[in-house]
Design a protein around this motif. Structure first.
Motif, mmCIF file in Angstrom:
data_model
loop_
_atom_site.group_PDB
_atom_site.id
_atom_site.type_symbol
_atom_site.label_atom_id
_atom_site.label_comp_id
_atom_site.label_asym_id
_atom_site.label_seq_id
_atom_site.Cartn_x
_atom_site.Cartn_y
_atom_site.Cartn_z
ATOM 1 N N GLU A 114 0.961 -1.364 -0.036
ATOM 2 C CA GLU A 114 0.129 0.260 0.129
ATOM 3 C C GLU A 114 0.813 1.171 0.106
ATOM 4 O O GLU A 114 0.633 2.136 -0.656
ATOM 5 N N ARG A 138 -12.340 5.239 -7.668
ATOM 6 C CA ARG A 138 -11.482 5.283 -6.730
ATOM 7 C C ARG A 138 -11.598 6.660 -6.064
ATOM 8 O O ARG A 138 -11.456 6.682 -4.721
ATOM 9 N N GLU A 168 -18.049 -2.375 -2.927
ATOM 10 C CA GLU A 168 -17.841 -3.531 -1.766
ATOM 11 C C GLU A 168 -17.065 -2.729 -0.585
ATOM 12 O O GLU A 168 -16.188 -1.816 -0.854
ATOM 13 N N LEU A 169 -17.723 -2.864 0.617
ATOM 14 C CA LEU A 169 -17.394 -2.035 1.686
ATOM 15 C C LEU A 169 -16.418 -2.844 2.640
ATOM 16 O O LEU A 169 -16.333 -4.158 2.486
ATOM 17 N N LYS A 170 -15.637 -2.115 3.412
ATOM 18 C CA LYS A 170 -14.938 -2.652 4.304
ATOM 19 C C LYS A 170 -15.515 -3.396 5.621
ATOM 20 O O LYS A 170 -15.238 -4.502 5.957
ATOM 21 N N ARG A 181 -22.204 -6.097 2.496
ATOM 22 C CA ARG A 181 -20.982 -5.502 2.241
ATOM 23 C C ARG A 181 -20.999 -5.106 0.684
ATOM 24 O O ARG A 181 -20.279 -4.111 0.247
ATOM 25 N N ARG A 182 -21.734 -5.811 -0.006
ATOM 26 C CA ARG A 182 -21.567 -5.621 -1.665
ATOM 27 C C ARG A 182 -22.796 -5.306 -2.002
ATOM 28 O O ARG A 182 -23.900 -5.576 -1.788
ATOM 29 N N ASP A 227 -15.278 6.509 2.842
ATOM 30 C CA ASP A 227 -14.196 6.024 3.248
ATOM 31 C C ASP A 227 -14.514 4.345 3.888
ATOM 32 O O ASP A 227 -13.240 3.954 4.218
ATOM 33 N N ARG A 228 -15.517 4.008 3.682
ATOM 34 C CA ARG A 228 -15.627 2.498 3.908
ATOM 35 C C ARG A 228 -15.983 2.018 2.755
ATOM 36 O O ARG A 228 -15.920 0.680 2.833
ATOM 37 N N GLN A 236 -14.256 -0.332 0.132
ATOM 38 C CA GLN A 236 -13.045 -1.179 -0.005
ATOM 39 C C GLN A 236 -12.812 -1.220 -1.518
ATOM 40 O O GLN A 236 -11.538 -0.903 -2.047
ATOM 41 N N LYS A 237 -13.466 -1.286 -2.416
ATOM 42 C CA LYS A 237 -13.317 -1.206 -3.960
ATOM 43 C C LYS A 237 -14.640 -0.699 -4.590
ATOM 44 O O LYS A 237 -15.747 -1.377 -4.030
#
Length: 187
Positions: free
Chosen positions: A19, A124, A140-142, A149-150, A177-178, A180-181
């Protein structure tokens, strides 16, 4: 450590190293790419065989006009080409190669690939989401919201810190901010 990714093994540089490397490469490569009137959408580094592959995904900056469209007079007729061409990729590859040679941020042998983000492009940043309001997306969320989550649905709106995705008639507020992608999900 090697993790199997969608495109093959993903080389991880000791825990958070990947990262950090990605962030450092984004900071290094964004200015010269933007100077050429392109946007650095995303990048990835994977180990393949004895070396690695640095893939850079570019797009036209919002409002940018294709140089070929200017030369052919397509700008005046409204037939402006907005996709990324092989010449665009070559221009960015040349500029980025020179910078990578002098800065040497990646040790060892690797191949540089430059391409468009594709029809299922990664989303992004807030600006990416704003550009595609009204389009079908996957996020998809963290951590889950309302037990999930999806999310696959229509991107309805974007605020400073949240996007709204409508899934089967129900609107979900997803904090940026939550996420993920996220990517476009053409239907």
């Amino acid at each position: 450590m090697t993790i199997k990714g969608a495109d093959g093994p993903l080389f991880v540089f000791k825990a958070v190293g990947l990262e950090k490397m990605r962030d450092a490469l984004m900071r290094l490569l964004e200015p010269p790419i933007e100077a050429l009137n392109y946007e650095l959408v995303d990048l990835e580094f994977t180990r393949e065989g004895r070396g690695g592959v640095l893939r850079i995904y570019i797009d036209r900056r919002a409002g940018a006009v294709d140089a070929g469209a200017v030369q052919t007079g397509a700008v005046q007729t409204g037939a402006v080409q907005t996709g990324i061409t092989v010449d665009d990729c070559a221009s960015v590859s040349h500029a980025v190669s020179q910078l990578l040679e002098t800065q040497d941020p990646i040790k060892g042998h690797y191949t540089l690939e430059v391409s468009s983000p594709g029809f299922d492009r990664i989303l992004r940043t807030r600006v990416h989401f704003e550009r595609f309001v009204g389009e079908r997306v996957f996020a998809e969320l963290k951590l889950p919201i309302d037990g999930r989550r999806r999310f696959i649905g229509v991107l309805k709106s974007v605020s400073d810190d949240t996007i709204v995705v409508e899934v089967d008639g129900q609107a979900y507020n997803l904090p940026l901010d939550r996420i993920q992608k996220a990517r476009l999900r053409p239907g």
